[in-house]
Design an enzyme around this catalytic site. Structure first.
Site, short mmCIF file in Angstrom:
data_model
loop_
_atom_site.label_atom_id
_atom_site.label_comp_id
_atom_site.label_asym_id
_atom_site.label_seq_id
_atom_site.Cartn_x
_atom_site.Cartn_y
_atom_site.Cartn_z
N TYR A 99 0.91 -1.29 0.09
CA TYR A 99 -0.12 -0.07 -0.10
C TYR A 99 0.81 1.20 -0.02
O TYR A 99 2.02 1.33 -0.50
CB TYR A 99 -1.05 -0.09 1.20
CG TYR A 99 -2.26 0.74 0.70
CD1 TYR A 99 -2.95 0.34 -0.38
CD2 TYR A 99 -2.50 1.90 1.38
CE1 TYR A 99 -4.07 1.13 -0.93
CE2 TYR A 99 -3.62 2.91 0.79
CZ TYR A 99 -4.11 2.17 -0.34
OH TYR A 99 -5.13 3.12 -0.77
N ARG A 152 -8.42 10.90 -8.54
CA ARG A 152 -7.64 11.25 -7.61
C ARG A 152 -6.88 10.03 -6.87
O ARG A 152 -7.23 9.69 -5.56
CB ARG A 152 -8.37 11.97 -6.52
CG ARG A 152 -7.71 13.17 -5.95
CD ARG A 152 -6.91 12.83 -4.61
NE ARG A 152 -7.78 12.31 -3.42
CZ ARG A 152 -7.63 11.11 -2.76
NH1 ARG A 152 -6.81 10.25 -3.16
NH2 ARG A 152 -8.73 10.85 -1.97
N LYS A 170 -6.00 -2.03 -1.44
CA LYS A 170 -6.96 -2.06 -0.14
C LYS A 170 -7.66 -3.27 0.01
O LYS A 170 -7.61 -3.57 1.24
CB LYS A 170 -7.91 -1.00 -0.83
CG LYS A 170 -7.84 0.43 -0.61
CD LYS A 170 -8.28 1.06 0.67
CE LYS A 170 -7.50 2.23 1.40
NZ LYS A 170 -7.94 3.51 1.44
N GLU A 241 -13.56 4.80 -4.00
CA GLU A 241 -12.23 4.93 -3.39
C GLU A 241 -11.30 5.83 -4.43
O GLU A 241 -11.35 5.53 -5.59
CB GLU A 241 -11.64 3.59 -3.28
CG GLU A 241 -10.01 3.61 -2.80
CD GLU A 241 -9.84 3.90 -1.53
OE1 GLU A 241 -10.72 3.65 -0.68
OE2 GLU A 241 -8.81 4.41 -1.20
N ASP A 242 -10.84 7.02 -3.90
CA ASP A 242 -10.09 7.68 -4.87
C ASP A 242 -10.50 8.27 -6.11
O ASP A 242 -10.16 8.26 -6.96
CB ASP A 242 -8.60 7.14 -5.14
CG ASP A 242 -7.71 6.96 -3.99
OD1 ASP A 242 -8.17 7.45 -3.01
OD2 ASP A 242 -6.71 6.62 -4.31
N ASP A 264 -13.95 5.37 1.85
CA ASP A 264 -12.89 5.53 2.78
C ASP A 264 -12.24 6.78 2.87
O ASP A 264 -11.89 7.16 3.95
CB ASP A 264 -12.07 4.26 2.53
CG ASP A 264 -10.99 4.30 3.32
OD1 ASP A 264 -11.44 4.18 4.59
OD2 ASP A 264 -9.96 4.50 3.17
N ASP A 265 -11.96 7.58 1.82
CA ASP A 265 -11.34 8.82 1.85
C ASP A 265 -11.98 10.13 2.86
O ASP A 265 -11.49 10.77 3.41
CB ASP A 265 -11.22 9.39 0.32
CG ASP A 265 -10.56 8.37 -0.63
OD1 ASP A 265 -9.64 7.71 -0.47
OD2 ASP A 265 -11.25 8.03 -1.61
N ASN A 404 -0.49 11.72 1.58
CA ASN A 404 0.08 10.53 1.04
C ASN A 404 0.43 10.73 -0.48
O ASN A 404 -0.16 11.46 -1.23
CB ASN A 404 -0.71 9.26 1.16
CG ASN A 404 -1.11 9.00 2.51
OD1 ASN A 404 -0.21 9.15 3.20
ND2 ASN A 404 -2.32 8.55 2.74
P1 NAD Z 1 -8.94 16.24 -2.55
O1 NAD Z 1 -8.36 16.71 -3.85
O2 NAD Z 1 -10.58 16.06 -2.29
O3 NAD Z 1 -8.64 17.74 -1.70
C1 NAD Z 1 -7.33 18.55 -1.71
C2 NAD Z 1 -7.52 19.66 -0.97
O4 NAD Z 1 -6.15 20.46 -0.70
C3 NAD Z 1 -8.75 20.75 -1.63
O5 NAD Z 1 -9.30 21.29 -0.73
C4 NAD Z 1 -7.63 21.92 -2.41
O6 NAD Z 1 -8.24 23.12 -2.22
C5 NAD Z 1 -6.48 21.74 -1.21
N1 NAD Z 1 -5.07 22.20 -1.57
C6 NAD Z 1 -4.43 22.19 -2.81
N2 NAD Z 1 -3.43 22.72 -3.00
C7 NAD Z 1 -3.27 23.50 -1.91
C8 NAD Z 1 -2.36 24.33 -1.38
N3 NAD Z 1 -1.26 24.79 -1.83
N4 NAD Z 1 -2.82 25.10 -0.08
C9 NAD Z 1 -3.76 24.83 0.64
N5 NAD Z 1 -4.65 23.78 0.38
C10 NAD Z 1 -4.45 23.15 -0.77
O7 NAD Z 1 -7.97 15.20 -1.81
P2 NAD Z 1 -8.28 14.29 -0.46
O8 NAD Z 1 -8.86 13.05 -1.04
O9 NAD Z 1 -8.82 15.22 0.60
O10 NAD Z 1 -6.88 14.14 0.02
C11 NAD Z 1 -5.86 14.89 0.26
C12 NAD Z 1 -4.62 14.57 0.55
O11 NAD Z 1 -4.79 13.57 1.91
C13 NAD Z 1 -3.91 13.42 -0.34
O12 NAD Z 1 -2.52 13.48 -0.08
C14 NAD Z 1 -4.26 12.06 0.25
O13 NAD Z 1 -3.42 11.03 -0.02
C15 NAD Z 1 -4.34 12.13 1.90
N6 NAD Z 1 -5.15 11.43 2.74
C16 NAD Z 1 -4.60 10.71 3.58
C17 NAD Z 1 -5.14 9.76 4.49
C18 NAD Z 1 -4.63 9.35 5.66
O14 NAD Z 1 -3.52 9.55 5.89
N7 NAD Z 1 -4.98 8.60 6.37
C19 NAD Z 1 -6.60 9.54 4.05
C20 NAD Z 1 -7.19 10.16 2.76
C21 NAD Z 1 -6.42 10.89 2.17
#
Ligand code: NAD
Length: 547
Positions: A99, A152, A170, A241-242, A264-265, A404
């Protein structure tokens, strides 16, 4: 003359090529006779433990994680029981390979490293005959489908059909962490095109050569898939997912009421991050109601966490309005405030009355949060100045860099600990190594969704719940936080050790299943001992006996 008769593939060879039944060199003498395997295997019979040693030696000799990933996928294709034995016995070592972060690299390289099909593909071309096509899947008792449209992938953006590595990974975690039987898992890619120019220009790309469709055509394909899945596999749990965030929130809202489906996200991330904050309270001695969280990133993950956090505060007696005011967001357009221009529906509840601030560092100074949570996919955005500012206003600042894979994390573990002089309570999305500061060693916790979704899925599947509710995720968060030991907290870790994950999942599943029985979400009768019932279902990677 060369004999053109096709080889007989129905003898012992067939079982050796079936990953579900293959035992490789572990077939006993009696089995070798009964299954006509004599001569097809080297004479020495090995135990599964010996086979595991051989696999470990091979994996550890590989020069890169991507090579390790390829080796493990090949093992999964060859001998599923051995694959899961290796994963489960060495979860901390293997999880970053099957993963995040390695799976991200694998998806980016997917078109070049592709060897053998795995998972199920549905594309726009299949509209009108999705149900017929889904019957090509070889397993008939599917209990869970993880589906993506590749828009995504982790924090890596649109990877189109190459995002298939994510549902595969997953589901491997569902099996390893919660014992969902591998043949009951179906990874599924909905190929609706891609807007990734690099992929469109790559002759080796495996997906449709067209831009992403949106609107009616997209919705019809998704709906046809959900309808077919429910008809072919009654009671199946669907995890979305994603997906890009517009589709993710929309599809979740549209289907969650009448389909056993979750995201899950949004929901899993919500639960895992809130569990980390709840556990952090045991270090700081504060209450959840005293927290003010500033999020960087207002997408699926950020809003999902805020929603679970608000649910937790409400459970503790706070009003919804007040609870929402504990959550502040900076996204790509700056601080989310009322009147900032057009605001997406999922962000609306968190657009508070406040002067607009363009910059995250200034927002930290103005709002003085107790916690900053990074979910922006933007590396390096938790700067030294920001972490120092957090450490100035908090004895133990909570700093979670959750984006991530590792390359996208808002800061590293070392930066968080060093810049806060060892006071930060840090967690990340992808794993970081322990950090030594003076004579102290900090072990950063990994806010990995794998602590939540396998347990929730297990509880839903075993109880045969018809729906998945937000309350189930809150229950999962509380269960997870309660399983963090004092020894974990002493080392700075707000999550239990990954090696305990089967137990963590079983206990989460127990609480989730209990909710399904208590609320009438299932027709199944509540068993006398819910936990024993769950353990009974859980798959163990052992070879069956064939003779
Ligand atoms: P998403 O595309 O739905 O959201 C991204 C957000 O980041 C948007 O609101 C965007 O406006 C904002 N953004 C982008 N550039 C920016 C900047 N320069 N400054 C401030 N904000 C900015 O994506 P998501 O599903 O919310 O995922 C976001 C991140 O979280 C990914 O890297 C994902 O891997 C990570 N994530 C981690 C976990 C975990 O650790 N458990 C779980 C889910 C997602």
């Amino acid at each position: 003359m060369i004999d053109q008769t096709p080889p007989d593939l129905n003898g012992g060879v067939k079982i050796l090529h079936d990953p579900v039944r293959n035992k490789g060199t572990a077939y006993t003498e009696a089995e070798r006779d009964a299954l006509k395997l004599r001569g097809l295997l080297p004479p020495r019979v090995h135990s599964m433990a010996e086979q595991e040693l051989r696999v470990l030696g091979n994996i550890r000799a590989k020069p890169t994680d991507l090579e390790r990933y390829l080796y493990l996928i090949a093992l999964q294709d060859r001998n599923e029981n051995l694959f899961y034995r290796v994963i489960m016995n060495h979860l901390e070592e293997m999880m970053p390979i099957i993963y995040t972060p390695t799976v991200g690299k694998a998806c980016q390289e997917f078109q070049h490293i592709y060897r053998k099909p795995r998972g199920f593909y549905l594309s726009l071309q299949d509209r009108g005959r999705v149900k017929e096509i889904m019957q090509n899947w070889p397993h008939k008792d599917v209990r869970i489908i993880v589906v993506t449209d590749g828009e995504r992938i982790l924090g890596l953006g649109d990877l189109g059909a190459d995002g298939m590595g994510i549902p595969i990974g997953k589901l491997a975690l569902y099996t390893a962490c919660a014992g969902i039987h591998p043949t009951q898992c179906m990874p599924l890619m909905l190929d609706v095109g891609t807007d990734n120019e690099k992929l469109l220009n790559d002759p080796l790309y495996n997906g449709l050569e067209r831009r992403r469709v949106r609107g009616r055509e997209y919705d019809e394909l998704f709906d046809e898939f959900v309808t077919a899945a429910k008809e072919l596999f009654p009671g199946v749990l669907i995890q979305i997912e994603d997906f890009g965030n517009t589709n993710a929130f929309r599809l979740l809202d549209q289907y969650r009421g009448n389909t056993c489906l979750f995201n899950d996200d949004i929901q899993g991330t919500g639960a895992v991050a809130v569990a980390g904050v709840v556990a952090a309270m045991r270090i700081t001695g504060d209450k959840l109601s005293g927290q003010r969280i500033l999020f960087l990133g207002a997408g699926e993950a950020g809003i999902g966490i805020a929603n679970v956090f608000v649910a937790a505060l409400r459970e503790e007696g706070m009003s919804e309005d007040e609870a929402r005011r504990r959550c502040w967001f900076v996204d790509s357009k700056g601080l989310l405030v009322a009147g900032r221009g057009s605001i997406a529906a999922h962000k609306e509840p968190y657009a508070h009355e406040h002067e607009y601030i363009a910059d995250f560092a200034d927002a930290v100074k103005a709002l003085k949060p107790t916690a900053i949570l990074g979910l922006s996919g933007q590396p390096g955005t938790f700067t030294r100045a920001i972490i120092e500012a957090m450490a100035n206003v908090n004895v133990r600042p909570i700093i979670f860099a959750l984006s991530n894979p590792t390359s996208q994390a808002e800061c590293t573990a070392e930066q968080a600990y060093t810049w806060s002089e060892g006071r930060a309570i840090f967690a990340s999305g992808s794993p970081f190594d322990p950090v030594k500061l003076g004579n102290r060693v900090f072990v950063p916790g990994q806010g990995n969704n794998a602590y939540i979704f396998p347990g929730v899925g297990l509880g839903v599947i075993v109880s045969r719940s018809r729906i998945v509710t937000d309350d189930m995720f809150l229950a999962a968060a509380r269960s997870l936080a309660s399983q963090v030991t004092e020894a974990d907290l002493e080392r700075g870790r707000v999550y239990p050790a990954l090696s305990n994950i089967r137990q963590v999942s079983a206990l989460i599943a127990k609480d989730v299943a209990k909710m399904a029985y208590d609320n009438g979400f299932t027709d199944r009768e509540e068993p006398e001992d819910i936990l024993a019932d769950i353990h009974k279902y859980m798959y163990q990677p052992v070879y069956p006996h064939y003779a």
